[in-house]
Design an enzyme around this catalytic site. Structure first.
Site, PDB file in Angstrom:
ATOM      1  N   ARG A 189      21.730 -41.526 -30.116  1.00  0.00           N
ATOM      2  CA  ARG A 189      20.786 -40.721 -30.906  1.00  0.00           C
ATOM      3  C   ARG A 189      19.894 -39.888 -30.003  1.00  0.00           C
ATOM      4  O   ARG A 189      19.499 -38.782 -30.371  1.00  0.00           O
ATOM      5  CB  ARG A 189      19.876 -41.635 -31.739  1.00  0.00           C
ATOM      6  CG  ARG A 189      20.508 -42.174 -33.002  1.00  0.00           C
ATOM      7  CD  ARG A 189      19.419 -42.798 -33.863  1.00  0.00           C
ATOM      8  NE  ARG A 189      18.257 -41.915 -33.827  1.00  0.00           N
ATOM      9  CZ  ARG A 189      16.999 -42.300 -33.876  1.00  0.00           C
ATOM     10  NH1 ARG A 189      16.694 -43.567 -34.001  1.00  0.00           N
ATOM     11  NH2 ARG A 189      16.019 -41.424 -33.824  1.00  0.00           N
ATOM     12  N   CYS A 233      14.958 -44.792 -36.433  1.00  0.00           N
ATOM     13  CA  CYS A 233      14.825 -46.100 -35.809  1.00  0.00           C
ATOM     14  C   CYS A 233      13.915 -47.009 -36.615  1.00  0.00           C
ATOM     15  O   CYS A 233      12.859 -46.583 -37.089  1.00  0.00           O
ATOM     16  CB  CYS A 233      14.204 -45.940 -34.420  1.00  0.00           C
ATOM     17  SG  CYS A 233      15.415 -45.748 -33.144  1.00  0.00           S
ATOM     18  N   ARG A 252       6.643 -46.843 -40.708  1.00  0.00           N
ATOM     19  CA  ARG A 252       6.156 -45.558 -40.173  1.00  0.00           C
ATOM     20  C   ARG A 252       5.700 -44.684 -41.327  1.00  0.00           C
ATOM     21  O   ARG A 252       6.478 -43.948 -41.918  1.00  0.00           O
ATOM     22  CB  ARG A 252       7.256 -44.893 -39.355  1.00  0.00           C
ATOM     23  CG  ARG A 252       7.575 -45.669 -38.098  1.00  0.00           C
ATOM     24  CD  ARG A 252       8.714 -45.077 -37.329  1.00  0.00           C
ATOM     25  NE  ARG A 252       8.339 -43.951 -36.511  1.00  0.00           N
ATOM     26  CZ  ARG A 252       9.100 -43.467 -35.531  1.00  0.00           C
ATOM     27  NH1 ARG A 252      10.263 -43.996 -35.267  1.00  0.00           N
ATOM     28  NH2 ARG A 252       8.704 -42.445 -34.821  1.00  0.00           N
ATOM     29  N   PRO A 253       4.413 -44.765 -41.648  1.00  0.00           N
ATOM     30  CA  PRO A 253       3.906 -44.028 -42.799  1.00  0.00           C
ATOM     31  C   PRO A 253       3.848 -42.524 -42.533  1.00  0.00           C
ATOM     32  O   PRO A 253       3.898 -42.088 -41.379  1.00  0.00           O
ATOM     33  CB  PRO A 253       2.502 -44.599 -42.998  1.00  0.00           C
ATOM     34  CG  PRO A 253       2.109 -45.174 -41.698  1.00  0.00           C
ATOM     35  CD  PRO A 253       3.358 -45.498 -40.939  1.00  0.00           C
ATOM     36  N   ILE A 254       3.759 -41.750 -43.615  1.00  0.00           N
ATOM     37  CA  ILE A 254       3.647 -40.290 -43.460  1.00  0.00           C
ATOM     38  C   ILE A 254       2.413 -39.750 -44.182  1.00  0.00           C
ATOM     39  O   ILE A 254       2.336 -38.573 -44.505  1.00  0.00           O
ATOM     40  CB  ILE A 254       4.921 -39.555 -43.946  1.00  0.00           C
ATOM     41  CG1 ILE A 254       5.268 -39.948 -45.382  1.00  0.00           C
ATOM     42  CG2 ILE A 254       6.100 -39.831 -43.032  1.00  0.00           C
ATOM     43  CD1 ILE A 254       6.324 -39.043 -46.007  1.00  0.00           C
ATOM     44  N   ASP A 255       1.447 -40.667 -44.418  1.00  0.00           N
ATOM     45  CA  ASP A 255       0.252 -40.256 -45.158  1.00  0.00           C
ATOM     46  C   ASP A 255      -0.491 -39.104 -44.487  1.00  0.00           C
ATOM     47  O   ASP A 255      -1.000 -38.200 -45.152  1.00  0.00           O
ATOM     48  CB  ASP A 255      -0.690 -41.464 -45.352  1.00  0.00           C
ATOM     49  CG  ASP A 255      -1.019 -42.149 -44.032  1.00  0.00           C
ATOM     50  OD1 ASP A 255      -0.091 -42.411 -43.241  1.00  0.00           O
ATOM     51  OD2 ASP A 255      -2.218 -42.387 -43.769  1.00  0.00           O
ATOM     52  N   LEU A 256      -0.525 -39.096 -43.150  1.00  0.00           N
ATOM     53  CA  LEU A 256      -1.287 -38.035 -42.453  1.00  0.00           C
ATOM     54  C   LEU A 256      -0.599 -36.678 -42.605  1.00  0.00           C
ATOM     55  O   LEU A 256      -1.266 -35.641 -42.709  1.00  0.00           O
ATOM     56  CB  LEU A 256      -1.445 -38.382 -40.968  1.00  0.00           C
ATOM     57  CG  LEU A 256      -2.197 -39.685 -40.679  1.00  0.00           C
ATOM     58  CD1 LEU A 256      -2.097 -40.054 -39.209  1.00  0.00           C
ATOM     59  CD2 LEU A 256      -3.661 -39.538 -41.089  1.00  0.00           C
ATOM     60  N   LYS A 259      14.532 -34.548 -26.427  1.00  0.00           N
ATOM     61  CA  LYS A 259      14.815 -34.825 -27.843  1.00  0.00           C
ATOM     62  C   LYS A 259      13.593 -34.519 -28.716  1.00  0.00           C
ATOM     63  O   LYS A 259      13.698 -33.847 -29.733  1.00  0.00           O
ATOM     64  CB  LYS A 259      15.190 -36.305 -27.978  1.00  0.00           C
ATOM     65  CG  LYS A 259      15.069 -36.887 -29.356  1.00  0.00           C
ATOM     66  CD  LYS A 259      15.363 -38.380 -29.314  1.00  0.00           C
ATOM     67  CE  LYS A 259      14.926 -39.130 -30.549  1.00  0.00           C
ATOM     68  NZ  LYS A 259      13.485 -39.313 -30.674  1.00  0.00           N
ATOM     69  N   ASN A 260      12.427 -35.012 -28.288  1.00  0.00           N
ATOM     70  CA  ASN A 260      11.258 -34.889 -29.160  1.00  0.00           C
ATOM     71  C   ASN A 260      10.672 -33.483 -29.198  1.00  0.00           C
ATOM     72  O   ASN A 260       9.766 -33.208 -29.983  1.00  0.00           O
ATOM     73  CB  ASN A 260      10.179 -35.895 -28.743  1.00  0.00           C
ATOM     74  CG  ASN A 260      10.564 -37.313 -29.131  1.00  0.00           C
ATOM     75  OD1 ASN A 260      11.581 -37.519 -29.807  1.00  0.00           O
ATOM     76  ND2 ASN A 260       9.765 -38.285 -28.713  1.00  0.00           N
ATOM     77  N   ASP A 273       7.387 -44.788 -26.154  1.00  0.00           N
ATOM     78  CA  ASP A 273       8.833 -44.574 -25.963  1.00  0.00           C
ATOM     79  C   ASP A 273       9.328 -45.046 -24.592  1.00  0.00           C
ATOM     80  O   ASP A 273      10.532 -45.033 -24.338  1.00  0.00           O
ATOM     81  CB  ASP A 273       9.172 -43.080 -26.134  1.00  0.00           C
ATOM     82  CG  ASP A 273       9.098 -42.632 -27.580  1.00  0.00           C
ATOM     83  OD1 ASP A 273       8.956 -43.488 -28.468  1.00  0.00           O
ATOM     84  OD2 ASP A 273       9.178 -41.414 -27.834  1.00  0.00           O
TER      85      ASP A 273
HETATM   86  C1  UD1 Z   1       6.814 -39.203 -32.354  1.00  0.00           C
HETATM   87  C2  UD1 Z   1       8.080 -39.302 -31.534  1.00  0.00           C
HETATM   88  C3  UD1 Z   1       8.414 -40.755 -31.232  1.00  0.00           C
HETATM   89  C4  UD1 Z   1       7.214 -41.441 -30.581  1.00  0.00           C
HETATM   90  C5  UD1 Z   1       5.942 -41.221 -31.378  1.00  0.00           C
HETATM   91  C6  UD1 Z   1       4.688 -41.730 -30.680  1.00  0.00           C
HETATM   92  C7  UD1 Z   1       9.361 -37.369 -32.224  1.00  0.00           C
HETATM   93  C8  UD1 Z   1      10.599 -36.848 -32.858  1.00  0.00           C
HETATM   94  N1  UD1 Z   1       9.169 -38.694 -32.267  1.00  0.00           N
HETATM   95  O1  UD1 Z   1       7.061 -39.901 -33.565  1.00  0.00           O
HETATM   96  O2  UD1 Z   1       9.543 -40.796 -30.384  1.00  0.00           O
HETATM   97  O3  UD1 Z   1       7.469 -42.824 -30.484  1.00  0.00           O
HETATM   98  O4  UD1 Z   1       5.741 -39.812 -31.630  1.00  0.00           O
HETATM   99  O5  UD1 Z   1       4.548 -41.107 -29.450  1.00  0.00           O
HETATM  100  O6  UD1 Z   1       8.593 -36.614 -31.654  1.00  0.00           O
HETATM  101  N2  UD1 Z   1       1.059 -42.725 -38.444  1.00  0.00           N
HETATM  102  C9  UD1 Z   1       0.388 -42.961 -39.622  1.00  0.00           C
HETATM  103  N3  UD1 Z   1       0.493 -42.025 -40.613  1.00  0.00           N
HETATM  104  C10 UD1 Z   1       1.241 -40.891 -40.475  1.00  0.00           C
HETATM  105  C11 UD1 Z   1       1.910 -40.670 -39.262  1.00  0.00           C
HETATM  106  C12 UD1 Z   1       1.795 -41.615 -38.263  1.00  0.00           C
HETATM  107  O7  UD1 Z   1      -0.282 -43.976 -39.781  1.00  0.00           O
HETATM  108  O8  UD1 Z   1       1.283 -40.076 -41.418  1.00  0.00           O
HETATM  109  C13 UD1 Z   1       0.961 -43.737 -37.354  1.00  0.00           C
HETATM  110  C14 UD1 Z   1       2.314 -44.377 -37.050  1.00  0.00           C
HETATM  111  O9  UD1 Z   1       2.595 -45.458 -37.887  1.00  0.00           O
HETATM  112  C15 UD1 Z   1       2.135 -44.806 -35.626  1.00  0.00           C
HETATM  113  C16 UD1 Z   1       1.243 -43.712 -35.036  1.00  0.00           C
HETATM  114  O10 UD1 Z   1       0.636 -43.068 -36.149  1.00  0.00           O
HETATM  115  O11 UD1 Z   1       1.450 -46.019 -35.551  1.00  0.00           O
HETATM  116  C17 UD1 Z   1       1.973 -42.709 -34.180  1.00  0.00           C
HETATM  117  O12 UD1 Z   1       2.948 -42.062 -34.919  1.00  0.00           O
HETATM  118  P1  UD1 Z   1       3.329 -40.536 -34.697  1.00  0.00           P
HETATM  119  O13 UD1 Z   1       2.568 -39.984 -33.552  1.00  0.00           O
HETATM  120  O14 UD1 Z   1       3.219 -39.829 -35.997  1.00  0.00           O
HETATM  121  O15 UD1 Z   1       4.856 -40.658 -34.308  1.00  0.00           O
HETATM  122  P2  UD1 Z   1       6.053 -39.750 -34.800  1.00  0.00           P
HETATM  123  O16 UD1 Z   1       5.628 -38.335 -34.902  1.00  0.00           O
HETATM  124  O17 UD1 Z   1       6.715 -40.402 -35.940  1.00  0.00           O
END
Ligand code: UD1
Length: 419
Positions: free
Chosen positions: A398, A116, A121-125, A22-23, A306
């Site tokens: 999902r 989920c 789950r922020p997207i700042d990065l 999936k990922n 996961d």
């Molecule tokens: C991906 C996986 C998800 C898995 C996760 C961690 C997919 C589709 N999903 O999710 O199944 O659980 O990796 O292995 O591949 N964070 C920030 N800012 C950001 C982005 C992330 O602070 O902009 C933090 C998140 O809150 C979290 C950590 O970074 O604590 C890891 O998140 P991230 O690696 O980005 O996970 P996803 O890509 O969302």
């Protein structure tokens, strides 16, 4: 609302091919829109998140066709760069469209993504990385608008090795002018799969799997590309946990054992016998699992978040006390309350749970709170005494391709009721 009705107490036995990941499939499908030629993806899992992603691509104007686990994309005709609201809200991975849309159209509009509920789950990065490539990002009526007709290469250091941010930046950088270097990049194997796909559609990227990634800008377009989605290490680990809890003997094929070091180590600690060959693993479990002293989630190659819930289910019936620490997501212990309804003995505070194993859980009526929670409850039900009903199975669908059918093919007794 769908549900699984599980009759516990039947050991899993047999051989099974693991589904595609999936990922890996989700970001690769998103990246498909960067191509002007035909794209064929094989080994694509038949799961709801993939269906949603195909709907998104369709709404953006790309041709999509699915036959079994093969998906054909004709992204040449795609013409829209505004993500459909409803679908983006449903699918967290819709955020992966930002990079590819910027790459293709120089503009991307999307809502904050759903998926989920496993914490904030922020997207700042993601946004910081795209801004470093020259994108202008603003918020307009709850939507994120990214503009960047003239993206340029940059040196980007991630404060945290986020999987999604690494992937989004890779994709946007591929059509920028000049080279990009991402340091402290995430090292998850799915990023390597995305790199391989992007290179097949004409990009030039290397370093995936290490923490430094290089992207040469100015992707060249190719008329067609074929890519096989890698095996799903989380789906594989889920079945292994189910085999361990039921005292079974299961062989999985199409597994990349190199990606599963952390899970294999913890299964061995629990007393499972594992024998692995290149792309096959056999698990044999006799008797009750041992406790696992400490499971602590980390970015790859650490123990994957996961897999935390599924191992949690295993620890509930282990001989002894296990400690589980969730470092990545603050709200990823939603299975605790549900497992407690089945008789699990758990003390949880903040990101740490202490699980005192009991001899057997008892069947109960429980609810999948998120995808992996649903998998954990299913595992717990397979090992429990009596009947367990897991509802909200839409969440399980999902990410798992017919989890009930797969488990039944190994001897489990599960009936699905669609609500
Ligand atoms: C991906 C996986 C998800 C898995 C996760 C961690 C997919 C589709 N999903 O999710 O199944 O659980 O990796 O292995 O591949 N964070 C920030 N800012 C950001 C982005 C992330 O602070 O902009 C933090 C998140 O809150 C979290 C950590 O970074 O604590 C890891 O998140 P991230 O690696 O980005 O996970 P996803 O890509 O969302």
């Amino acid at each position: 609302m769908g549900r699984f009705i599980i009759e516990g107490g039947h050991p899993l036995n047999g051989t099974l091919k693991v589904q595609g990941a999936k990922n890996a499939a989700l970001p690769i499908l998103a990246a498909g829109i960067m191509s002007r030629g035909e794209v064929t993806l094989t080994n694509c899992p038949c799961i709801r998140d993939v269906d949603n992603m195909l709907d998104i691509l369709g709404e953006l104007g790309a041709g999509t066709e699915r036959r079994g686990d093969t998906i054909r994309l004709s992204p040449g005709d795609a013409s829209r760069c505004v993500m459909p609201n409803r679908l983006s809200k449903e699918l967290r991975s819709s955020i992966f469209m930002l990079g590819p849309l910027l790459s293709r159209f120089g503009r991307a509009v999307c809502t904050y993504p759903g998926g989920c509920e496993i914490g904030h789950r922020p997207i700042d990065l993601h946004l910081k990385g795209l801004a470093a490539l020259g994108a202008d990002i603003r918020e307009e009526r709850g939507r994120i608008v990214c503009e960047g007709k003239n993206l340029h290469g940059a040196d980007i250091h991630l404060d945290y090795p986020s999987v999604g941010a690494t992937e989004n930046i890779m994709m946007a950088a591929a059509s920028a002018k000049g080279d990009t270097c991402i340091t402290n990049a995430a090292r998850e194997p799915e990023i390597e799969d995305l790199q391989n796909f992007l290179n097949a559609i004409g990009c030039s990227i290397w370093g995936a799997g290490t923490s430094t990634l290089y992207v040469r800008g100015g992707m060249e377009h190719v008329p067609s590309a074929v890519h096989r989605i890698m095996p799903d290490r989380i789906a594989a680990g889920t079945i292994l946990c189910a085999a361990a809890v039921t005292g079974g003997n299961v062989t999985l094929t199409d597994v990349c054992c190199d990606h599963m070091g952390a899970a294999f180590a913890k299964l061995r600690e629990a007393g499972c016998e594992l024998s692995q060959r290149a792309d096959t693993v056999t698990i044999e479990m006799k008797g009750r699992p041992n406790e696992i002293k400490l499971i602590e989630t980390y970015p790859y190659p650490g123990f994957p978040t996961d897999m935390q819930a599924q191992f949690f289910a295993l620890c509930t019936v282990a001989e002894g006390t296990s400690v589980i620490v969730e470092n990545l997501f603050e709200n990823r212990f939603r299975h605790c309350a549900e497992l407690a309804k089945m008789g699990a003995v758990i003390t949880q505070k903040d990101r740490t749970a202490i699980v005192r194993g009991v001899e057997k859980l008892s069947g109960a009526s429980v609810s999948a709170r998120d995808l992996r929670c649903g998998a954990a409850l299913t595992i717990a039900g397979l090992g429990a005494e009596g009947i367990t009903t897991v509802d909200n199975t839409e969440l399980i669908d999902r990410g798992y391709q017919g989890l009930d059918k797969v488990l039944c093919s190994l001897g489990a007794r599960i009936t699905r009721e669609d609500g």
